[in-house]
Design a protein around this motif. Structure first.
Motif, short mmCIF file in Angstrom:
data_model
loop_
_atom_site.label_atom_id
_atom_site.label_comp_id
_atom_site.label_asym_id
_atom_site.label_seq_id
_atom_site.Cartn_x
_atom_site.Cartn_y
_atom_site.Cartn_z
N UNK A 82 70.03 25.56 64.46
CA UNK A 82 70.83 26.57 65.18
C UNK A 82 70.65 28.05 64.68
N UNK A 83 70.54 29.05 65.60
CA UNK A 83 70.49 30.28 65.07
C UNK A 83 71.95 31.08 65.19
N UNK A 84 72.22 31.66 64.51
CA UNK A 84 73.60 32.40 64.40
C UNK A 84 73.66 33.79 64.06
N UNK A 85 74.73 34.49 64.43
CA UNK A 85 74.72 35.96 64.25
C UNK A 85 76.28 36.32 63.70
N UNK A 86 76.24 36.77 62.30
CA UNK A 86 77.86 37.03 61.77
C UNK A 86 77.61 38.78 61.73
N UNK A 87 79.04 39.08 61.98
CA UNK A 87 79.22 40.63 61.62
C UNK A 87 79.52 40.56 60.28
N UNK A 88 79.73 41.77 59.69
CA UNK A 88 79.81 42.22 58.31
C UNK A 88 81.13 41.40 57.70
#
Length: 125
Positions: free
Chosen positions: A95-101
């Motif tokens: 899985x690809x995932x995106x995190x905020x700071x």
């Protein structure tokens, strides 16, 4: 809306290589830390690798160090996972995932705001 779409998975023999891609849309890609997770049947989802917003810093799961490289191309809104010397134990949905700071390295599922649908990687022995 935000979309993360993985591609590049498939069936490969032990010792082979695969390059996974994750194309992002609907977000300012360069402002997000990106990560790759994997989950095998009956096991917990685990972080495989992360990469900083600029691509200057990376983190890898100890068991994959030396065999996997994460990279990103902010101009293409894409993050990659290049895998070498694949082993049967690498078999999982990736899985690809995106995190905020976040402070430190985001290594927990809850720290990632957006997720792709996953792509299956199967390594035969």
């Amino acid at each position: 809306q935000v979309q993360l779409v993985e591609s590049g998975g498939g069936l490969v023999q032990a010792g082979g290589s695969l390059r996974l891609s994750c194309a992002a849309s609907g977000l300012t890609f360069s402002t997000y830390i990106m990560g790759w997770f994997r989950q095998a049947p009956g096991k917990e989802r685990e972080l495989v690798a992360t990469i900083s917003r600029s691509g200057a810093r990376t983190y890898y799961l100890d068991s994959v160090k030396g065999r996997i490289t994460i990279s990103r191309d902010n101009a293409k809104n894409t993050v990659y996972l290049q895998m070498y010397g694949l082993k049967p134990e690498d078999t999982a949905v990736y899985y690809c995932a995106a995190a905020e700071g976040v402070p430190g390295i985001p290594d927990r599922r809850a720290e990632y705001k957006y997720w792709g649908q996953g792509t299956q990687v199967t390594v035969s022995s």
